[in-house]
Scaffold this motif. Sequence first.
Motif, short mmCIF file in Angstrom:
data_model
loop_
_atom_site.label_atom_id
_atom_site.label_comp_id
_atom_site.label_asym_id
_atom_site.label_seq_id
_atom_site.Cartn_x
_atom_site.Cartn_y
_atom_site.Cartn_z
N UNK A 35 0.80 -1.22 0.00
CA UNK A 35 0.00 0.00 0.00
C UNK A 35 0.84 1.28 0.00
N UNK A 36 2.15 1.15 0.15
CA UNK A 36 3.02 2.32 0.01
C UNK A 36 3.66 2.26 -1.37
N UNK A 37 3.21 3.10 -2.32
CA UNK A 37 3.65 2.97 -3.71
C UNK A 37 5.16 2.97 -3.90
N UNK A 38 5.88 3.85 -3.21
CA UNK A 38 7.33 3.91 -3.40
C UNK A 38 8.00 2.61 -2.97
N UNK A 39 7.46 1.97 -1.97
CA UNK A 39 8.04 0.73 -1.48
C UNK A 39 7.77 -0.43 -2.44
N UNK A 40 6.53 -0.57 -2.89
CA UNK A 40 6.19 -1.70 -3.74
C UNK A 40 6.82 -1.57 -5.12
N UNK A 41 7.01 -0.34 -5.60
CA UNK A 41 7.70 -0.16 -6.88
C UNK A 41 9.13 -0.68 -6.80
N UNK A 42 9.77 -0.49 -5.66
CA UNK A 42 11.13 -0.98 -5.50
C UNK A 42 11.23 -2.48 -5.67
N UNK A 43 10.17 -3.18 -5.28
CA UNK A 43 10.14 -4.64 -5.44
C UNK A 43 9.89 -5.01 -6.89
N UNK A 44 8.84 -4.46 -7.47
CA UNK A 44 8.42 -4.88 -8.81
C UNK A 44 9.38 -4.42 -9.90
N UNK A 45 10.07 -3.29 -9.69
CA UNK A 45 10.99 -2.80 -10.72
C UNK A 45 12.40 -3.38 -10.62
#
Length: 290
Positions: A35-45
């Motif tokens: 739910x924290x966009x900056x955190x989950x982007x770090x995983x998926x990217x």
Amino acid sequence: MGDPGLYTPRSVTWQLHGDPMMWVAGVRALYLQALLPRAVRGVLQNSDFRRDAWGRLGRTADFVGVTTYGTTRAAERAGARVRGIHRRLTATDPATGERYGVGEPGLLLWVHCAEADSYLRVLRRSGYPLTDAQADRYIAERRVSARLVGLDPEQVPASRAELAAYFAEMRPHLTAGPEAREIDDFLRRPPVPPLLVPARDLLWWRVAALAYAALPPYAHDLYGRPAPDPAAVTRRLRATGTVLRRIPPHLRWQRPPKHILRAVSRLGPAACPAPHKVPRGPWAGPCRAL
């Protein structure tokens, strides 16, 4: 006696992390972290999560296992490896084009707090016996893991009250963006070989559904699905915990609890984690190298 590691059997963490409901708690943490966009982007990217999600989940479980039950050297090496990865990786905000490091303290703190909150809440609601003082002690002990991933322990919540204040501060920054939806889709219908689809639909779906149900009400609102009745969720958690805890430890301590078996082999049978061994009284620093 061998090296008891960073937490030692005198910690709440040592006893709590041996419980089989940690699997449900870990999935809840993933839902919350997304739910924290900056955190989950770090995983998926920066990972092959889409192709090797099971491998990533296993590696996360191994990190929890080795930092809890491993030797001091093994835990410190695991932490150094994670910090090294964080230093090398960046992510991009698709809306602004901003590039940022995945090791930003704010992102690491969110991941840490989502895990600590999930582990504690799921296990307590499922019937694991912890007093409020022991719950506070657990949160304080978790600063050991926070240090390992690169956080300043003094800046990490050390009680239930501090953790609640942190989540209240973070709520305006949370949203179920496209990356969170992708994590949600995976957790509800993870890709498996065709022969395993029936098992996924029968077993994994129940784990993911229970983990999702255990989320706080604001998370349900963000994901856009109605929040279930809290009392009904607690009953489901207790029923699941009762069933899992009746499975003989040698049958369920395989992954990540293989680390438990190694710790018991290193330290002796008295190191075997169990709820009745949870230390009482205020936290007095049983963990080393905070």
